[in-house]
Design an enzyme around this catalytic site. Structure first.
Site, PDB file in Angstrom:
ATOM      1  N   ASP A 205      41.522  45.268  51.227  1.00  0.00           N
ATOM      2  CA  ASP A 205      40.580  45.927  52.113  1.00  0.00           C
ATOM      3  C   ASP A 205      41.378  46.740  53.135  1.00  0.00           C
ATOM      4  O   ASP A 205      42.489  46.362  53.508  1.00  0.00           O
ATOM      5  CB  ASP A 205      39.722  44.888  52.835  1.00  0.00           C
ATOM      6  CG  ASP A 205      38.637  45.530  53.666  1.00  0.00           C
ATOM      7  OD1 ASP A 205      38.926  45.868  54.832  1.00  0.00           O
ATOM      8  OD2 ASP A 205      37.510  45.692  53.175  1.00  0.00           O
ATOM      9  N   LYS A 207      41.091  46.994  56.208  1.00  0.00           N
ATOM     10  CA  LYS A 207      41.368  46.330  57.486  1.00  0.00           C
ATOM     11  C   LYS A 207      42.723  45.644  57.477  1.00  0.00           C
ATOM     12  O   LYS A 207      43.312  45.404  58.514  1.00  0.00           O
ATOM     13  CB  LYS A 207      40.281  45.304  57.788  1.00  0.00           C
ATOM     14  CG  LYS A 207      38.987  45.879  58.291  1.00  0.00           C
ATOM     15  CD  LYS A 207      38.058  44.795  58.774  1.00  0.00           C
ATOM     16  CE  LYS A 207      37.626  43.879  57.662  1.00  0.00           C
ATOM     17  NZ  LYS A 207      36.930  44.569  56.585  1.00  0.00           N
ATOM     18  N   TYR A 269      25.549  39.190  52.299  1.00  0.00           N
ATOM     19  CA  TYR A 269      24.166  39.640  52.146  1.00  0.00           C
ATOM     20  C   TYR A 269      23.583  39.779  53.555  1.00  0.00           C
ATOM     21  O   TYR A 269      23.606  38.820  54.308  1.00  0.00           O
ATOM     22  CB  TYR A 269      23.323  38.664  51.325  1.00  0.00           C
ATOM     23  CG  TYR A 269      21.993  39.291  50.966  1.00  0.00           C
ATOM     24  CD1 TYR A 269      21.919  40.198  49.911  1.00  0.00           C
ATOM     25  CD2 TYR A 269      20.856  39.026  51.711  1.00  0.00           C
ATOM     26  CE1 TYR A 269      20.716  40.810  49.599  1.00  0.00           C
ATOM     27  CE2 TYR A 269      19.661  39.640  51.405  1.00  0.00           C
ATOM     28  CZ  TYR A 269      19.590  40.521  50.354  1.00  0.00           C
ATOM     29  OH  TYR A 269      18.407  41.145  50.046  1.00  0.00           O
ATOM     30  N   TYR A 273      27.751  47.856  51.063  1.00  0.00           N
ATOM     31  CA  TYR A 273      27.465  48.876  50.046  1.00  0.00           C
ATOM     32  C   TYR A 273      26.924  48.172  48.809  1.00  0.00           C
ATOM     33  O   TYR A 273      27.252  47.006  48.537  1.00  0.00           O
ATOM     34  CB  TYR A 273      28.699  49.726  49.713  1.00  0.00           C
ATOM     35  CG  TYR A 273      29.946  48.960  49.371  1.00  0.00           C
ATOM     36  CD1 TYR A 273      30.278  48.656  48.054  1.00  0.00           C
ATOM     37  CD2 TYR A 273      30.830  48.539  50.376  1.00  0.00           C
ATOM     38  CE1 TYR A 273      31.434  47.961  47.745  1.00  0.00           C
ATOM     39  CE2 TYR A 273      31.990  47.840  50.071  1.00  0.00           C
ATOM     40  CZ  TYR A 273      32.283  47.553  48.760  1.00  0.00           C
ATOM     41  OH  TYR A 273      33.417  46.855  48.451  1.00  0.00           O
ATOM     42  N   TYR A 274      26.050  48.868  48.089  1.00  0.00           N
ATOM     43  CA  TYR A 274      25.275  48.219  47.033  1.00  0.00           C
ATOM     44  C   TYR A 274      25.907  48.377  45.654  1.00  0.00           C
ATOM     45  O   TYR A 274      25.357  49.003  44.748  1.00  0.00           O
ATOM     46  CB  TYR A 274      23.834  48.745  47.065  1.00  0.00           C
ATOM     47  CG  TYR A 274      23.112  48.297  48.310  1.00  0.00           C
ATOM     48  CD1 TYR A 274      22.567  47.025  48.409  1.00  0.00           C
ATOM     49  CD2 TYR A 274      23.022  49.139  49.422  1.00  0.00           C
ATOM     50  CE1 TYR A 274      21.938  46.595  49.555  1.00  0.00           C
ATOM     51  CE2 TYR A 274      22.389  48.717  50.580  1.00  0.00           C
ATOM     52  CZ  TYR A 274      21.848  47.441  50.638  1.00  0.00           C
ATOM     53  OH  TYR A 274      21.230  47.026  51.790  1.00  0.00           O
ATOM     54  N   LEU A 276      28.145  45.297  43.515  1.00  0.00           N
ATOM     55  CA  LEU A 276      28.592  43.924  43.738  1.00  0.00           C
ATOM     56  C   LEU A 276      30.094  43.847  43.951  1.00  0.00           C
ATOM     57  O   LEU A 276      30.885  44.385  43.167  1.00  0.00           O
ATOM     58  CB  LEU A 276      28.202  43.044  42.553  1.00  0.00           C
ATOM     59  CG  LEU A 276      28.417  41.539  42.815  1.00  0.00           C
ATOM     60  CD1 LEU A 276      27.371  41.018  43.792  1.00  0.00           C
ATOM     61  CD2 LEU A 276      28.382  40.741  41.519  1.00  0.00           C
ATOM     62  N   HIS A 277      30.487  43.166  45.005  1.00  0.00           N
ATOM     63  CA  HIS A 277      31.892  42.950  45.322  1.00  0.00           C
ATOM     64  C   HIS A 277      32.043  41.595  46.002  1.00  0.00           C
ATOM     65  O   HIS A 277      31.109  41.082  46.619  1.00  0.00           O
ATOM     66  CB  HIS A 277      32.446  44.072  46.209  1.00  0.00           C
ATOM     67  CG  HIS A 277      31.685  44.266  47.479  1.00  0.00           C
ATOM     68  ND1 HIS A 277      30.459  44.907  47.531  1.00  0.00           N
ATOM     69  CD2 HIS A 277      31.968  43.917  48.765  1.00  0.00           C
ATOM     70  CE1 HIS A 277      30.008  44.932  48.776  1.00  0.00           C
ATOM     71  NE2 HIS A 277      30.914  44.336  49.553  1.00  0.00           N
TER      72      HIS A 277
END
Length: 337
Positions: A205, A207, A269, A273-274, A276-277
C-alpha cells in the site's frame, strides 16, 4: 533524556485511508511524489524536479499531531491540488548516525530530565510527500476534517439503497485493472497468483514506505472483476479467500520474515474502492481503518461463509460514513438514519 509523559495534543484528524483512494475516479491524473524516492515508478533514489516550488496554498484540510501529517489544498500550475506531508518513521539502523551526526539545542533541564530540539542530518529528516493533481472536489472533501456517523445497513438496505447508489456513481477502478494487467506498478508486485478464479496480486500500500516492517501494509487485489465487496461474497468464493489467506501469509513470511501470528488480515466494509481487496498489516501497527466498525477479519469471513453460504447477503453490517458522503444522504432520505 526526554520526559516520559504523553502529549496532550488532540488527534484532530480522522485516520488516513489507503493512499490508493487518491485514485478514485482515476480518469483524473494522480501524481505521487515521494520525498524518500522509495516508491517512485522504477526510479528509486532519483532526485525529482521540485514541482512544489509553484504550489500556492489555499487551506489546510486537516492535520494530526499524533500521525505527524498534514493535508493541504491549493493550486499547482493553475490546477486544483492536494498535497500530503508526512514525517517518515525513525528506523533502528539510522540511530547511530542520528546520535552522532545531529545538532542539539537545549529547551529545558530539570533534575534528571532534559528536553532538546534535535536537528538530524537532512537525509534522515525526510518528509514523505504525496501530490494529487488535478484534484477533484471529492479528493478535497475526502481529506477535509469532518464528522462521522455509524450506519446500520441490513441486507435489504444494501439492495435498495447502497447498491443502486454504487451503480449510479459508476466509481472507476481502471487503476486497479492497470495493476492486474501489469500496465502500472508491475515493479511493486510482491507476489502474484495468476489463476483467474482464485488468483490475486499482492503489493505494498502507498502508505507504507517499505523501509521497516513494523508498519507493514500490503494489499491483495483479486483477479476476478465481478466482486465489489463483502456483500457479494458467498460460499462459492471460499476457495478464493482461502487462497489469499494462505499464499499471502506465505509470501510475507518469505519476503519479510514475518510469521502469520504477527499479521492482521482483513477486509473493509464499506471499502474505499469497489473491487475486492484484502488488507495485510502487522498486528502491532494501528493501521487506518482497522477498527471494529470497519474491519472484518478474513478468517472470520471464511468461517461465516462456511456456516451460511449467504451470510453477507443477509447480515446487518455497520460502518462509518463522513458527513459529506453521498451514501449517508441516501440513508437519511430513506429514513434509516
Amino acid at each position: 533524556m526526554k520526559r516520559a509523559a504523553e502529549s496532550n495534543m488532540a488527534d484532530t484528524a480522522s485516520k488516513r485511508e489507503t493512499d490508493r483512494d487518491e485514485a478514485d475516479e482515476s480518469a483524473h491524473k494522480v501524481k505521487r511524489t515521494e520525498a524518500d524516492g522509495e516508491n517512485g515508478p522504477g526510479h528509486d533514489g532519483e532526485e525529482s524536479e521540485n514541482i512544489l516550488s509553484g504550489f500556492k496554498t489555499s487551506s489546510v484540510l486537516s492535520d494530526s499531531a499524533r500521525e505527524k501529517n498534514i493535508f493541504i489544498h491549493g493550486k499547482l500550475a493553475d490546477q486544483e491540488a492536494v498535497v500530503i506531508l508526512e514525517k517518515t518513521p525513525i528506523r533502528e539502523e539510522t540511530l547511530a548516525e542520528i546520535f552522532s551526526g545531529s545538532r542539539l539545542k537545549l529547551d529545558l533541564r530539570n533534575d534528571i530530565y532534559s528536553t532538546y530540539r534535535l536537528q538530524a542530518p537532512p537525509h534522515l529528516n525526510e518528509i514523505k510527500t504525496t501530490v494529487v493533481c488535478p484534484a477533484t472536489e471529492k479528493h478535497i472533501k475526502k481529506y477535509k476534517r469532518q464528522e462521522n456517523f455509524l450506519v446500520e445497513e441490513t441486507g435489504t438496505d444494501y439492495r435498495s439503497i447502497t447498491l443502486p447508489y454504487i451503480q449510479k456513481q459508476s466509481f472507476s477502478v481502471q487503476w486497479v485493472h492497470n495493476i492486474l494487467e501489469k500496465k502500472a506498478e508491475a515493479e511493486r508486485v510482491v507476489y502474484e497468483d495468476p489463476d483467474p478464479e482464485v488468483g490475486f496480486v499482492l503489493l505494498p500500500d502507498f502508505k507504507w514506505d517499505q523501509k521497516q516492517v513494523h508498519d507493514l501494509y500490503l494489499i491483495a487485489i483479486v483477479h476476478q472483476r465481478n466482486i465489489r465487496s463483502l456483500r457479494d461474497l458467498t460460499s462459492d468464493h471460499i476457495p478464493l479467500l482461502q487462497n489469499i489467506f494462505q499464499k499471502g501469509k506465505e509470501a510475507i513470511l518469505q519476503r519479510y520474515e514475518l510469521p502469520a501470528s504477527k499479521l492482521r488480515v482483513y477486509l473493509h466494509y464499506q471499502p474505499s474502492y469497489y473491487h475486492l481487496h484484502v488488507h495485510f498489516t502487522t498486528l502491532g501497527y494501528d493501521a487506518p481503518g482497522c477498527g471494529v466498525e470497519r474491519a472484518h477479519l478474513l478468517a472470520d469471513v471464511i468461517q461465516n461463509l462456511q456456516s451460511d453460504p449467504q451470510y453477507y447477503e443477509k447480515r446487518t453490517l455497520y460502518f462509518p460514513l463522513r458527513a459529506d458522503d453521498g451514501l449517508l444522504g441516501k440513508f437519511k432520505e430513506a429514513g434509516r438514519l
